[in-house]
Scaffold this motif. Structure first.
Motif, PDB file in Angstrom:
ATOM      1  N   HIS A 196      29.544  31.210  29.545  1.00 36.21           N
ATOM      2  CA  HIS A 196      30.947  31.624  29.416  1.00 36.21           C
ATOM      3  C   HIS A 196      31.888  30.448  29.641  1.00 36.21           C
ATOM      4  O   HIS A 196      32.878  30.272  28.929  1.00 36.21           O
ATOM      5  N   CYS A 223      28.143  36.175  25.374  1.00 40.28           N
ATOM      6  CA  CYS A 223      28.250  36.573  26.788  1.00 40.28           C
ATOM      7  C   CYS A 223      28.495  38.072  26.893  1.00 40.28           C
ATOM      8  O   CYS A 223      27.931  38.739  27.777  1.00 40.28           O
ATOM      9  N   ALA A 283      31.950  33.589  23.543  1.00 42.29           N
ATOM     10  CA  ALA A 283      32.572  34.857  23.958  1.00 42.29           C
ATOM     11  C   ALA A 283      31.724  36.036  23.489  1.00 42.29           C
ATOM     12  O   ALA A 283      31.486  36.992  24.248  1.00 42.29           O
TER      13      ALA A 283
END
Ligand code: NI
Length: 157
Positions: free
Chosen positions: A14, A105, A102
């Motif tokens: 992340h 994750c 993004a």
């Protein structure tokens, strides 16, 4: 491995696009093309490689979640690093990394115990679970950050 390790992989994945941007966006075009040896990649090539590598990581997470023991596609990363688009400015690849990290994750965060253990096969890695793929790519981020830091150490930035 347990939930704690998994959450650490997700956290490292992340945080990576912001860490990378903070490291490379201040660099000049000339600095992006510096390398420690003729045979080594420049920072520009490393950033474009990260985008391509993590797009291939996408298959290595999603295929095991959607098929039984799939074979992972592989590629010759040094040949790719000589392709014309590896001379582009960084922005297209930084956008890919922002978006992919993004997405992956969120996906990893949603997985149940069984899904973390689903696996595919890689010619060099053997049979690898989704958890192992997450571990490998969290490490991949750190390895290439260290490589960029090594170029910076040589040239004083
Ligand atoms: Ni790599």
């Amino acid at each position: 491995m347990g939930e704690h390790e998994r959450q650490q992989y997700i956290a490292r994945l992340h945080d990576f696009p912001a860490r990378l941007e903070a490291r490379v966006l201040p660099l000049s075009e000339a600095q992006l093309d510096q390398r420690t040896a003729d045979s080594e990649w420049s920072t520009r090539q490393i950033v474009h490689h990260l985008a391509d590598s993590h797009m291939s990581a996408n298959f290595r997470v999603r295929l095991p979640l959607s098929a039984k023991l799939p074979a992972f596609p592989t590629y010759d990363q040094d040949s790719w690093a000589r392709m014309a688009d590896y001379a582009l400015p960084l922005e297209p690849s930084l956008h890919i990394l922002r978006g992919w990290h993004a997405r992956i994750c969120a996906l990893l965060d949603s997985l149940n115990e069984d899904e973390w253990g689903q696996a595919g096969t890689h010619p060099a890695w053997g049979t690898v679970t989704v958890e192992e793929v997450a571990r490998r790519y969290a490490g991949h981020c750190d390895n290439h950050m260290a490589q960029i830091d090594g170029i910076g150490a040589k040239y004083g930035w």
